[in-house]
Design an enzyme around this catalytic site. Structure first.
Site, mmCIF file in Angstrom:
data_model
loop_
_atom_site.group_PDB
_atom_site.id
_atom_site.type_symbol
_atom_site.label_atom_id
_atom_site.label_comp_id
_atom_site.label_asym_id
_atom_site.label_seq_id
_atom_site.Cartn_x
_atom_site.Cartn_y
_atom_site.Cartn_z
ATOM 1 N N LYS A 80 0.864 -1.181 0.000
ATOM 2 C CA LYS A 80 0.000 0.000 0.000
ATOM 3 C C LYS A 80 0.897 1.226 0.000
ATOM 4 O O LYS A 80 2.068 1.170 0.388
ATOM 5 C CB LYS A 80 -0.905 0.007 1.238
ATOM 6 N N GLY A 177 -20.440 6.988 5.134
ATOM 7 C CA GLY A 177 -19.489 7.351 4.095
ATOM 8 C C GLY A 177 -20.102 7.102 2.734
ATOM 9 O O GLY A 177 -20.634 6.016 2.465
ATOM 10 N N GLY A 179 -18.671 7.759 -0.602
ATOM 11 C CA GLY A 179 -17.770 7.938 -1.723
ATOM 12 C C GLY A 179 -18.240 7.148 -2.932
ATOM 13 O O GLY A 179 -19.382 6.670 -2.988
ATOM 14 N N VAL A 181 -17.546 4.138 -4.114
ATOM 15 C CA VAL A 181 -17.961 2.756 -3.879
ATOM 16 C C VAL A 181 -19.302 2.731 -3.171
ATOM 17 O O VAL A 181 -20.219 1.993 -3.555
ATOM 18 C CB VAL A 181 -16.907 1.996 -3.058
ATOM 19 N N ALA A 182 -19.430 3.539 -2.123
ATOM 20 C CA ALA A 182 -20.664 3.532 -1.337
ATOM 21 C C ALA A 182 -21.860 3.999 -2.159
ATOM 22 O O ALA A 182 -22.979 3.509 -1.956
ATOM 23 C CB ALA A 182 -20.500 4.402 -0.095
ATOM 24 N N TYR A 183 -21.648 4.934 -3.073
ATOM 25 C CA TYR A 183 -22.758 5.374 -3.925
ATOM 26 C C TYR A 183 -23.292 4.200 -4.739
ATOM 27 O O TYR A 183 -24.501 3.965 -4.817
ATOM 28 C CB TYR A 183 -22.327 6.510 -4.849
#
Length: 346
Positions: A80, A177, A179, A181-183
């Site tokens: 990472k 949250g 963002g 992905v969450a949308y």
């Protein structure tokens, strides 16, 4: 600044501190383990309060990628990177090209990709200086929809294990949250008939989800106290902790955030409380799975990538069953599965 004696260090193979005076780049690259292949994991851009916070974050995330890639049965090790700074002010082509030069110097021991506050466009600027990046435009592209699909299927797997069926109609889900992905996750959940309760520090993101998916907006701190069936942490990590666990009423915790447990012992606390936890690096592996198919000699195949992502449902079902059979917390079973694969190979 201590590094080697941190618990999170966990025998990392390489930790590289990168800087470039002209562009203002300050970054850290962590390579945890390359037994299964070159380390692969995204680059996160974040305005850390202290350098030590960035070190802590990159070490945890890097180790998580080792386990994530193993359980997803990918020929990748774990790594990472983090770039330190305010995404609203530090982004520039010079910054990302400087970071790309540092990636090039590692000679392929680590491949980067997009993550929090990093877009595929940013990755393309890194690509001007190195081939050691994945998730490129015109190839696998944005991995967010695949992470969302895997997370959605993970929620269904958890609900199946807990209730004996996958029907999410009327199921109350709190999403923390909102963002990219969450949308997409909210879209899947809405289409499945779930009732959404959402929060984010970005008011525009909240308004968009409320408008598009008939969600109910709640205050940032209120998200833990809701009487819901599923709590989906999709922001930064460590939101499952000593303070929040007593407040969480959901019987399932399943979201796309990394490092959701503040400490490993919190997984045991959840089990004792009767809460089914979907280990984060298992449920959110869809993005890295999609990126893997970019590396195939025959070229990227979205259908094959999607089929592999759909396997997250079965992997979680196996972990949940082993958890019951062996009377161990799900995060422990997931770690054991990852270590088995790392030791024995794919």
């Amino acid at each position: 600044m201590a590094v080697f004696n941190q618990v999170e260090f966990d025998n990392h193979e390489q930790v590289v501190f990168c800087s470039d005076e002209k562009s203002g780049l300050k970054a850290i690259i962590a390579v945890h383990n390359t037994k299964l292949g070159p380390a692969v994991g995204g680059c996160r851009l974040w305005d850390y309060a202290e350098d030590q916070d960035a070190v802590y974050d990159v070490l945890r995330l890097s180790k998580g990628m080792t386990y994530k890639n193993a359980v997803a049965r990918l020929p990748f090790g774990g790594g990472k990177s983090v770039i330190i700074g305010d995404a609203k002010t530090v982004k520039s082509e010079a910054l990302f090209r400087a970071f790309g030069k540092h990636l090039e110097r590692l000679g392929g021991s680590y491949y980067s990709a997009e993550d929090v506050n990093i877009t595929t466009g940013d990755v393309m600027m890194m690509h001007k200086e190195t081939n050691y990046v994945l998730g490129l435009e015109g190839k696998s592209g944005n991995p967010s929809p695949f992470t969302a699909l895997g997370t959605f299927l993970g929620i269904k797997a958890a609900y199946q294990h807990k209730h004996g069926h996958q029907d999410l109609s009327g199921v109350k889900v709190s999403v923390q949250g909102l963002g990219a992905v969450a949308y997409s996750l909210c879209k899947y959940l809405h289409e499945a008939g779930a009732q959404l309760f959402v929060t984010d520090i970005n008011e525009a993101s909240v308004a968009r989800v409320v408008n598009d998916f008939n969600a109910t907006a709640v205050a940032i701190d209120e998200i833990y106290d809701l009487d819901v069936d599923v709590y989906a942490p999709c922001a930064l990590g460590a939101t499952v902790n000593d303070e929040t666990i007593p407040r969480i009423k959901a019987s399932i915790i399943a979201g796309c955030a990394n490092n959701q447990l503040a400490e490993p012992r919190h997984g045991d606390v959840l089990r004792e409380k009767g809460v089914l936890y979907a280990p984060d690096y298992v449920i959110n592996a869809g993005g890295i799975i999609n990126v893997y198919y970019e590396t195939k000699p025959e070229g990227y195949d979205e259908a094959l990538a999607t089929k592999h992502v759909e396997g997250i449902f079965d992997t979680l079902a196996e972990i949940f069953k082993r958890s019951d059979d062996e009377q161990k917390s799900t995060h422990v079973i997931a770690d054991e599965l990852a270590l088995e694969i790392i030791e024995n190979g794919l």
